[in-house]
Scaffold this active site. Structure first.
Site, PDB file in Angstrom:
ATOM      1  N   LYS A   1      -9.300  10.230   3.650  1.00 12.98           N
ATOM      2  CA  LYS A   1     -10.036   9.836   2.444  1.00 12.98           C
ATOM      3  C   LYS A   1     -10.523   8.387   2.501  1.00 12.98           C
ATOM      4  CE  LYS A   1      -9.246  11.899  -1.244  1.00 12.98           C
ATOM      5  NZ  LYS A   1      -9.486  12.997  -2.142  1.00 12.98           N
TER       6      LYS A   1
ATOM      7  N   CYS B   1     -33.735 -12.735 -28.740  1.00 16.82           N
ATOM      8  CA  CYS B   1     -34.830 -13.265 -29.558  1.00 16.82           C
ATOM      9  C   CYS B   1     -34.543 -13.196 -31.054  1.00 16.82           C
ATOM     10  CB  CYS B   1     -36.137 -12.540 -29.231  1.00 16.82           C
ATOM     11  SG  CYS B   1     -36.175 -10.850 -29.830  1.00 16.82           S
TER      12      CYS B   1
ATOM     13  N   TYR C   1     -46.897  30.746   0.424  1.00 18.09           N
ATOM     14  CA  TYR C   1     -45.549  31.259   0.176  1.00 18.09           C
ATOM     15  C   TYR C   1     -45.489  31.916  -1.200  1.00 18.09           C
ATOM     16  CZ  TYR C   1     -40.455  31.382  -0.174  1.00 18.09           C
ATOM     17  OH  TYR C   1     -39.148  31.790  -0.320  1.00 18.09           O
TER      18      TYR C   1
ATOM     19  N   LYS D   1     -16.412  14.768   4.252  1.00 17.89           N
ATOM     20  CA  LYS D   1     -15.725  15.533   3.219  1.00 17.89           C
ATOM     21  C   LYS D   1     -16.594  15.443   1.975  1.00 17.89           C
ATOM     22  CE  LYS D   1     -11.341  16.272   0.899  1.00 17.89           C
ATOM     23  NZ  LYS D   1     -11.934  16.497  -0.422  1.00 17.89           N
TER      24      LYS D   1
ATOM     25  N   ASP E   1     -18.059  15.908  -1.734  1.00 24.67           N
ATOM     26  CA  ASP E   1     -17.458  15.906  -3.057  1.00 24.67           C
ATOM     27  C   ASP E   1     -18.266  16.863  -3.928  1.00 24.67           C
ATOM     28  OD1 ASP E   1     -15.769  15.261  -5.027  1.00 24.67           O
ATOM     29  OD2 ASP E   1     -16.511  13.229  -5.351  1.00 24.67           O
TER      30      ASP E   1
ATOM     31  N   CYS F   1     -31.288  -8.828 -32.013  1.00 23.16           N
ATOM     32  CA  CYS F   1     -31.318  -9.005 -30.556  1.00 23.16           C
ATOM     33  C   CYS F   1     -30.664 -10.336 -30.174  1.00 23.16           C
ATOM     34  CB  CYS F   1     -32.767  -8.961 -30.079  1.00 23.16           C
ATOM     35  SG  CYS F   1     -32.957  -9.408 -28.343  1.00 23.16           S
TER      36      CYS F   1
ATOM     37  N   CYS G   1     -40.232  -9.758 -26.430  1.00 21.78           N
ATOM     38  CA  CYS G   1     -38.909 -10.364 -26.247  1.00 21.78           C
ATOM     39  C   CYS G   1     -38.798 -10.901 -24.808  1.00 21.78           C
ATOM     40  CB  CYS G   1     -37.827  -9.327 -26.515  1.00 21.78           C
ATOM     41  SG  CYS G   1     -36.164  -9.897 -26.127  1.00 21.78           S
TER      42      CYS G   1
ATOM     43  N   GLU H   1     -16.093  15.811  10.238  1.00 16.87           N
ATOM     44  CA  GLU H   1     -17.176  16.196   9.334  1.00 16.87           C
ATOM     45  C   GLU H   1     -17.027  15.435   8.027  1.00 16.87           C
ATOM     46  OE1 GLU H   1     -16.187  20.313   8.977  1.00 16.87           O
ATOM     47  OE2 GLU H   1     -15.890  20.419  11.131  1.00 16.87           O
TER      48      GLU H   1
ATOM     49  N   TYR I   1     -19.137  24.594   6.525  1.00 15.36           N
ATOM     50  CA  TYR I   1     -18.251  23.856   7.416  1.00 15.36           C
ATOM     51  C   TYR I   1     -17.112  24.655   8.023  1.00 15.36           C
ATOM     52  CZ  TYR I   1     -15.943  23.090   2.852  1.00 15.36           C
ATOM     53  OH  TYR I   1     -15.393  23.238   1.616  1.00 15.36           O
TER      54      TYR I   1
ATOM     55  N   CYS J   1     -34.327  -3.517 -28.902  1.00 16.45           N
ATOM     56  CA  CYS J   1     -34.906  -4.666 -29.587  1.00 16.45           C
ATOM     57  C   CYS J   1     -36.335  -4.277 -29.958  1.00 16.45           C
ATOM     58  CB  CYS J   1     -34.920  -5.864 -28.632  1.00 16.45           C
ATOM     59  SG  CYS J   1     -35.980  -7.207 -29.168  1.00 16.45           S
TER      60      CYS J   1
HETATM   61  S1  IVH Z   1     -12.362  22.535   5.813  1.00 19.21           S
HETATM   62  C1  IVH Z   1      -8.641  24.990   6.499  1.00 19.21           C
HETATM   63  N1  IVH Z   1     -14.316  20.849   5.799  1.00 19.21           N
HETATM   64  O1  IVH Z   1     -11.989  19.653   0.854  1.00 19.21           O
HETATM   65  C2  IVH Z   1      -9.818  24.089   6.366  1.00 19.21           C
HETATM   66  N2  IVH Z   1     -13.154  21.179   3.746  1.00 19.21           N
HETATM   67  O2  IVH Z   1      -8.776  20.456   0.688  1.00 19.21           O
HETATM   68  C3  IVH Z   1     -10.340  24.086   4.999  1.00 19.21           C
HETATM   69  N3  IVH Z   1     -14.089  19.897   1.853  1.00 19.21           N
HETATM   70  O3  IVH Z   1     -11.954  21.519  -1.672  1.00 19.21           O
HETATM   71  C4  IVH Z   1     -11.322  23.118   4.579  1.00 19.21           C
HETATM   72  N4  IVH Z   1     -15.692  18.925   2.965  1.00 19.21           N
HETATM   73  O4  IVH Z   1     -13.996  22.195  -0.257  1.00 19.21           O
HETATM   74  C5  IVH Z   1     -13.361  21.417   5.060  1.00 19.21           C
HETATM   75  N5  IVH Z   1     -16.130  19.397   5.962  1.00 19.21           N
HETATM   76  C6  IVH Z   1     -15.174  19.984   5.223  1.00 19.21           C
HETATM   77  C7  IVH Z   1     -15.017  19.712   3.839  1.00 19.21           C
HETATM   78  C8  IVH Z   1     -13.989  20.329   3.134  1.00 19.21           C
HETATM   79  C9  IVH Z   1     -15.119  19.064   1.782  1.00 19.21           C
HETATM   80  C10 IVH Z   1     -13.236  20.212   0.680  1.00 19.21           C
HETATM   81  C11 IVH Z   1     -12.973  21.656   0.475  1.00 19.21           C
HETATM   82  C12 IVH Z   1     -11.689  21.652  -0.317  1.00 19.21           C
HETATM   83  C13 IVH Z   1     -11.041  20.427   0.187  1.00 19.21           C
HETATM   84  C14 IVH Z   1      -9.983  20.818   1.165  1.00 19.21           C
END
Ligand code: IVH
Length: 697
Positions: free
Chosen positions: A339, A436, A58, A137, A139, A433, A456, A135, A250, A451
């Site tokens: 959540k 010891c 590659y 969510k 972070d 420490c 120790c 799906e 997503y 330490c």
């Molecule tokens: S769909 C209209 N799918 O959550 C649909 N959002 O308030 C729009 N987020 O900051 C969002 N995982 O980035 C969707 N599987 C997921 C998600 C997702 C995280 C976040 C998105 C946004 C917040 C939506």
């Protein structure tokens, strides 16, 4: 648009000889050949997780492409695979408008609210039952990508939902983002495609990054989300390129000429264009009960995932239903963010204790009024170091915000200074420490306090606990209490003594009778065969965590090979920085460490990578994919077993997959396997197959 159905059969290996390229036309042809091949191998590597070219090959093709593009700069295009390494810094991040507003989601956190959401949608639509696409969510950092004519044109952050920052050059450096889409299935690539997803950083990569940043005296990040966002929202694409960023897509906001019937179908079309989705955890649920089951499943596995998720997004699957339900000002009526329970709570610091770790490091620990956080009672929280205490101005007696995330030690986020009464006391780490009494030294930035006594007792105690821990040599019979007991009885002077203790000596421990002693001895016997990567983690080389232990074990067959490696050699290894290389060398220069390892070797420890090839290979040539939850093994364990007997495991289903082993909660992979006619086994059938093949599981 070039389709790749022919590429799939073709084993895509370009044969370009730079010396033979004389004319611009020849260069153009060679460039096209190299680009197509590199795109194909990117897809195999990043989307299918099933590489068919070596890194060296590659790299060679990439070098050839870069060489030709520098000879003929006019042939360079923005979607060339060579453009994924990060170009020139920009003056500023411009703003760009979203073709369709990027809305947020309504949040819920209780089962009752989920049922209410379902009921309202069903009522509005006049249906008895509704299916949902569930799906994770993520972070991370939300991003919108715009592809025109199959090439990536723009990447825009969410911003205020109408307008966001244009971060195209930075996003282009993410290897999982294709600069050009390739058609791998039946659905043609739309002329214009607007897709959304989340950029994230894995937890282990985040920790490595922070370690590297700290080594170079650069800014560290509070969490993976900040690290991902900080890497994308800056001016120099070279920085983004050096950061381990990944993406999950997503949402399809717009796909010219294509009408998807439902969200699950839209999602499944993405990998066939080279866009990565979360095949493991996306799940179509047929009713609200299944939605709640899936939510509970995600809550259960959340801490084991390599990346952070903070909930589950639940979307009405049918797109005409979505349209019928429509939108509020800021969020759709057809989706909710379900959540996870909060991980933060407040408590009061009663006192601050000082803990001495296995490297002799002093850590201040806040002793709290017990508080329940996400179902676990928390009584202690880390304050990290003196600098942190000073910066956050945390005092004994303060009311504080405490966070608990997964199996990491809870930590104090901040003091609630508004609630101070005046009797709170500031705190300084001691000069000697607490274990010891030896002198301690503090680094200038007050982030490290150690330490100075190599012998120790605290260091040995913590070192042994780490050695036997679940991710180390995994000796279950030796918990923290027994280790303390061993040291109190002065049965242990160094780690290797563990392998020399006699049955009678083990029986001197509290609550250890003959049977327990025999169990411990049996476990120690098993531990002797632990693979090198575990041993490397267990012996606790400073700066070498689980991930780097694996990286090192991939490069060195035996502990001797590693012992002899020079610093420069170590630095050549991807992911091993100068500080780690130095630390490894120092560790193996230390006589005490060498003697301890030697004693363990004499006790019968193998100290090398497992020689799978000497094993019978009844699974040779077979490819397995695992999905859903398994009852008997973790993913890691089952993969190790399959590979040990010559089988291969991949993370996505393709025509070459022989078996999909599907546990409860299996999602889109199961659908794909059914579509492709791949044999699907449940866990019992898998065990049966292994028995037929003579594999002991
Ligand atoms: S769909 C209209 N799918 O959550 C649909 N959002 O308030 C729009 N987020 O900051 C969002 N995982 O980035 C969707 N599987 C997921 C998600 C997702 C995280 C976040 C998105 C946004 C917040 C939506």
């Amino acid at each position: 648009m070039s389709t790749s159905s022919n590429q799939e059969q073709n084993n895509y290996r370009p044969s370009v000889n730079l010396d033979h390229i004389q004319t611009r036309d020849e260069a153009e042809e060679a460039i096209e050949e190299l680009r197509q091949a590199l795109r194909f191998h990117n897809y195999k590597y990043y989307i299918e997780d099933d590489p068919v070219a070596s890194d060296t090959e590659y790299d060679e093709w990439m070098n050839q492409l870069q060489e030709l593009e520098s000879r003929y700069p006019e042939l360079l295009t923005p979607d060339s695979p060579s453009q994924q390494v990060g170009g020139e810094p920009q003056e500023e991040l411009g703003l760009a408008e979203h073709p369709i507003p990027m809305l947020s989601l309504q949040s819920i956190s209780e089962e009752e609210e989920a049922r209410h959401f379902d009921k309202t949608c069903r009522k509005e639509l006049g249906v008895d039952k509704l299916a949902y696409s569930c799906e994770p969510k993520y972070d991370g950092l939300a991003i919108e990508l715009i592809y025109n004519g199959g090439s990536l044109d723009q990447a825009i952050t969410r911003g205020d939902g109408e307008t966001g920052e244009e971060v195209t050059e930075n996003v282009k450096t993410i290897k999982e983002v294709p600069l050009r889409l390739i058609q791998h299935g039946d659905i043609p690539i739309p002329e214009r495609l607007v897709v959304r997803g989340e950029i994230y950083m894995r937890k282990d990569r985040f920790e490595e990054l922070n370690r590297r940043q700290a080594e170079s005296d650069l800014k560290t990040f509070a969490n993976p989300r900040n690290a991902a966002a900080g890497s994308i929202r800056q001016l120099d694409p070279k920085i983004a390129a050096s950061r381990p960023l990944q993406i999950f897509f997503y949402h399809v906001a717009l796909a010219d000429g294509i009408e998807f019937t439902n969200q699950t179908e839209a999602l499944l079309s993405l990998p066939a264009w080279g866009l990565k989705i979360n095949e493991d955890l996306n799940r179509k649920c047929n009713n609200i009960d299944e939605v709640i089951d899936q939510y509970n499943h995600l809550v259960d596995i959340r801490d084991e995932l390599p990346y952070e998720i903070d909930g589950m997004v639940c979307k009405v699957d049918n797109i005409s239903h979505q349209e019928q339900l429509g939108y509020r000002t800021n969020n759709p009526r057809w989706a909710v963010a379900y959540k996870f329970p909060a991980r933060q709570s407040t408590s009061t610091i009663r006192e601050i204790k000082v803990q001495v770790g296995r490297t002799g490091r002093l850590t201040p620990i806040a002793i709290l009024d017990p508080v329940n956080i996400g179902g676990v009672e928390v009584r202690r929280a880390s304050l990290h170091n003196q600098s942190e205490i000073d910066q956050k101005d945390i005092r004994i007696g303060d009311r504080v915000v405490v966070e608990r995330a997964g199996d990491v030690i809870p930590y104090v986020v901040k003091a609630i200074t508004e609630e101070r009464g005046g009797s709170e006391k500031t705190f300084k780490l001691p000069d000697s420490c607490p274990v010891c009494g030896s002198e301690v030294i503090m680094s200038e930035d007050k982030k490290q306090t150690h330490c100075t006594n190599k012998n120790c007792p605290a260091q040995l105690r913590e070192g042994v606990k780490h050695f036997v821990s679940i991710n180390g040599m995994d000796i279950e019979g030796l918990g923290a209490k027994r280790v303390e007991n061993l040291l109190d009885l002065e049965l242990l002077e160094r780690v290797s003594d563990l392998f020399y203790l006699k049955r009678e000596e083990w029986m001197r421990l509290e609550d250890v009778a003959e049977k327990s002693a025999d169990n411990i001895l049996a476990e120690l016997e098993v531990a002797k065969k632990q693979p090198l990567k575990r041993f490397l983690f267990a012996i606790g080389i400073p700066h070498v965590g689980q991930h780097l232990s694996r990286v090192l074990a991939e490069h060195f067959e035996t502990i001797d090979d590693l012992e002899q490696a020079r610093e420069e050699e170590l630095r050549q290894i991807h992911e091993i920085g100068p500080e780690v290389a130095r630390s490894v060398c120092l560790f193996f220069k230390n006589d005490q460490n060498l003697q301890d390892i030697e004693r363990m070797r004499k006790a019968g420890l193998t100290l090398e990578n497992p020689h799978y090839s000497e094993q019978p290979q009844p699974l040779a040539g077979l490819r397995f994919v695992f999905t859903g939850s398994l009852e008997n093994w973790s993913r890691n364990e089952i993969q190790e077993i399959v590979e040990k007997y010559g089988g291969r495991t991949t993370s996505s289903v393709s025509g070459q997959t022989d078996y999909l082993v599907a546990g409860p909660g299996a999602g889109s992979k199961l659908d794909q396997a059914n579509e492709l006619g791949v044999t699907v086994l449940d866990e019992d059938e898998f065990i049966q197959l292994m028995e037929e093949k003579g594999v002991a599981v």
